[in-house]
Design an enzyme around this catalytic site. Structure first.
Site, PDB file in Angstrom:
ATOM      1  N   ASP A 128     -11.191   5.121  -2.637  1.00 33.02           N
ATOM      2  CA  ASP A 128     -11.363   3.455  -2.547  1.00 33.02           C
ATOM      3  C   ASP A 128     -10.852   3.160  -4.064  1.00 33.02           C
ATOM      4  OD1 ASP A 128     -10.987   0.525  -2.130  1.00 33.02           O
ATOM      5  OD2 ASP A 128     -13.371   0.320  -2.613  1.00 33.02           O
ATOM      6  N   LEU A 129     -10.414   2.032  -4.610  1.00 33.24           N
ATOM      7  CA  LEU A 129      -9.880   1.806  -5.664  1.00 33.24           C
ATOM      8  C   LEU A 129     -10.793   0.515  -6.548  1.00 33.24           C
ATOM      9  CD1 LEU A 129      -8.013   2.308  -8.567  1.00 33.24           C
ATOM     10  CD2 LEU A 129      -6.328   0.788  -7.099  1.00 33.24           C
ATOM     11  N   ASP A 130     -10.949  -0.540  -5.982  1.00 30.23           N
ATOM     12  CA  ASP A 130     -11.922  -1.957  -6.788  1.00 30.23           C
ATOM     13  C   ASP A 130     -13.266  -1.465  -6.184  1.00 30.23           C
ATOM     14  OD1 ASP A 130      -9.755  -3.319  -7.208  1.00 30.23           O
ATOM     15  OD2 ASP A 130      -9.211  -4.118  -5.679  1.00 30.23           O
ATOM     16  N   THR A 132     -13.045  -4.607 -10.546  1.00 27.72           N
ATOM     17  CA  THR A 132     -11.994  -5.923 -10.944  1.00 27.72           C
ATOM     18  C   THR A 132     -11.989  -6.918  -9.785  1.00 27.72           C
ATOM     19  OG1 THR A 132     -11.143  -4.858  -8.132  1.00 27.72           O
ATOM     20  CG2 THR A 132      -9.703  -4.221 -10.770  1.00 27.72           C
ATOM     21  N   LYS A 175     -15.248  -8.694  -0.757  1.00 24.99           N
ATOM     22  CA  LYS A 175     -15.069  -7.861  -1.268  1.00 24.99           C
ATOM     23  C   LYS A 175     -14.768  -6.228  -0.650  1.00 24.99           C
ATOM     24  CE  LYS A 175     -18.572  -7.060  -5.498  1.00 24.99           C
ATOM     25  NZ  LYS A 175     -19.289  -5.728  -5.837  1.00 24.99           N
ATOM     26  N   ARG A 188      -6.414 -10.113   1.311  1.00 23.62           N
ATOM     27  CA  ARG A 188      -6.225 -11.180   0.522  1.00 23.62           C
ATOM     28  C   ARG A 188      -6.447 -12.055   1.631  1.00 23.62           C
ATOM     29  NH1 ARG A 188      -0.489 -11.682  -2.943  1.00 23.62           N
ATOM     30  NH2 ARG A 188      -1.468  -9.487  -3.722  1.00 23.62           N
ATOM     31  N   SER A 202      -6.392   2.145  -0.790  1.00 26.02           N
ATOM     32  CA  SER A 202      -6.764   0.475  -1.198  1.00 26.02           C
ATOM     33  C   SER A 202      -6.038  -0.038  -0.999  1.00 26.02           C
ATOM     34  CB  SER A 202      -6.574   0.402  -2.706  1.00 26.02           C
ATOM     35  OG  SER A 202      -6.499  -0.525  -3.025  1.00 26.02           O
ATOM     36  N   ALA A 203      -7.209  -1.542  -0.473  1.00 33.27           N
ATOM     37  CA  ALA A 203      -6.533  -2.771   0.770  1.00 33.27           C
ATOM     38  C   ALA A 203      -5.349  -3.200  -0.361  1.00 33.27           C
ATOM     39  CB  ALA A 203      -7.080  -3.506   0.993  1.00 33.27           C
ATOM     40  N   LYS A 210      -9.017  -2.737   6.054  1.00 34.61           N
ATOM     41  CA  LYS A 210     -10.558  -2.526   6.948  1.00 34.61           C
ATOM     42  C   LYS A 210     -11.172  -3.344   7.295  1.00 34.61           C
ATOM     43  CE  LYS A 210     -10.224   0.098   2.176  1.00 34.61           C
ATOM     44  NZ  LYS A 210     -10.069   0.122   0.810  1.00 34.61           N
ATOM     45  N   GLU A 227     -16.168   4.744  -1.244  1.00 34.66           N
ATOM     46  CA  GLU A 227     -16.359   3.601  -0.850  1.00 34.66           C
ATOM     47  C   GLU A 227     -16.695   2.584  -1.098  1.00 34.66           C
ATOM     48  OE1 GLU A 227     -15.505   0.547   0.654  1.00 34.66           O
ATOM     49  OE2 GLU A 227     -12.990   1.094   1.096  1.00 34.66           O
ATOM     50  N   ASP A 228     -17.011   1.454  -1.880  1.00 33.94           N
ATOM     51  CA  ASP A 228     -18.076   0.687  -1.808  1.00 33.94           C
ATOM     52  C   ASP A 228     -18.426  -0.805  -1.235  1.00 33.94           C
ATOM     53  OD1 ASP A 228     -15.824  -0.661  -3.373  1.00 33.94           O
ATOM     54  OD2 ASP A 228     -16.784  -2.482  -3.671  1.00 33.94           O
TER      55      ASP A 228
END
Ligand code: B16
Ligand code: MG
Length: 221
Positions: free
Chosen positions: A8-10, A16, A44, A48, A113-114, A144, A168-169
Site C-alpha cells: 500500500d502507499l499512503d 500523506t 485512512k 476519495r 493503492s486507492a 478496499k 497495509e496500514d
C-alpha cells in the site's frame, strides 16, 4: 513459496495522511464546520468519494451529485498543492531500503493503492523504479475492503495470491488482503490491525528475510 511483496502507499511508504487531513479540514472549514485529526482516522485507506461522504455526514451537510464532485475536486486541488512540495525525506523510515532488499533477494514488488495521485507521489519520492507494477485508484473500480486492487497486482506480477504478502496500514486494506487470500503485514498498532498475520511499527532495522521467516513460523504452527 512467497514470490511477491505488495505495498500500500499512503501510510506504508509515505505519510500523506497529514496532507489529506489538511485538505479535508480546509474543505470542512470552507463549509462552516471543523474536522479533527480523530475524524481523519476514519478516512485512512478509504476512497476519495467515500471520504467526502464521511466528512459531509460529520458536518451534517446534504449535497447533490454535482456539488459532491465539485467538493472532491476542490479538496484534491489543495491536496495536490501540498504533495507537489514533498521530497525524498518524506519516505517513511527505511521503507525504500526494505523494498530494495526485497528485490535484491529475488522477490517481485508492486504498489496497490486507492490513491489516484499515486504517480505524482512516486515521482516526488523518486521510488517509481522500485516496483514491477503499480495498481492504483485510476485502474480499480471497487475500493478496499474489496480485494480487487491486490488481485490485479498479483495478476500483473504473474503470481498466485497465496504467494503474495501485502503491507497495509488500514483495517480496510487488511480485510481486502485477506479476502484476496494473501498474507498480510500490518504497519501500525497491533490493537487496530489485529486481523493482520504480523504487525510491525516500522521498517526500521527489519529485513525481508525476517518477515518471510515469521510467516513460515505461522504456517507451520
Ligand atoms: P486520492 P492508500 C488512500 O491511499 C488513502 O489512504 C486515503 O486516505 C485516500 O482517500 C485514498 O487513497 C484516495 O486518494 O484522493 O489521492 O485518490 O492508503 O490506499 O495508498
Ligand atoms: Mg494506506
Amino acid at each position: 513459496m512467497i514470490q511477491a511483496f505488495i505495498f500500500d502507499l499512503d501510510g506504508v511508504l509515505v505519510d500523506t495522511a497529514k496532507y489529506h487531513y489538511l485538505a479535508w479540514r480546509r474543505l470542512a472549514q470552507s463549509l462552516g464546520f471543523d474536522f479533527t485529526e480523530e475524524d481523519n482516522e476514519r478516512l485512512k485507506g478509504v476512497s476519495r468519494m467515500q471520504s467526502l461522504d464521511i466528512l459531509l455526514s460529520i458536518g451534517n451537510i446534504q449535497a447533490d451529485e454535482k456539488t459532491r464532485h465539485a467538493y472532491a475536486e476542490q479538496k484534491n486541488q489543495w491536496y495536490v498543492e501540498y504533495i507537489s512540495r514533498m521530497g525524498r525525506d518524506e519516505i517513511l523510515p527505511e521503507a525504500d531500503r526494505f523494498v530494495r532488499e526485497a528485490r535484491e533477494s529475488g522477490l517481485k514488488t508492486a504498489i496497490a493503492s486507492a490513491s489516484k495521485n499515486t504517480p505524482l507521489i512516486l515521482e516526488r519520492l523518486g521510488i517509481a523504479e522500485l516496483f514491477d507494477t503499480v495498481i492504483d485508484g485510476r485502474i480499480t473500480s471497487r475500493a478496499k475492503p474489496d480485494p480487487e486492487v491486490f488481485l490485479l497486482a498479483a495478476q500483473a506480477l504473474g503470481g498466485e495470491p497465496t504467494a503474495c504478502v501485502v503491507f497495509e496500514d488500514a483495517a480496510a486494506g487488511i480485510q481486502a488482503a485477506r479476502r484476496a487470500g494473501m498474507y498480510c503485514v500490518g504497519i501500525g498498532s497491533p490493537q487496530q490491525l489485529s486481523q493482520a498475520d504480523i504487525v510491525i511499527r516500522t521498517f526500521r532495522g527489519l529485513s525481508p528475510r525476517q518477515i518471510l521467516l515469521q510467516l513460515e513460523d505461522i504456517k507451520t504452527n
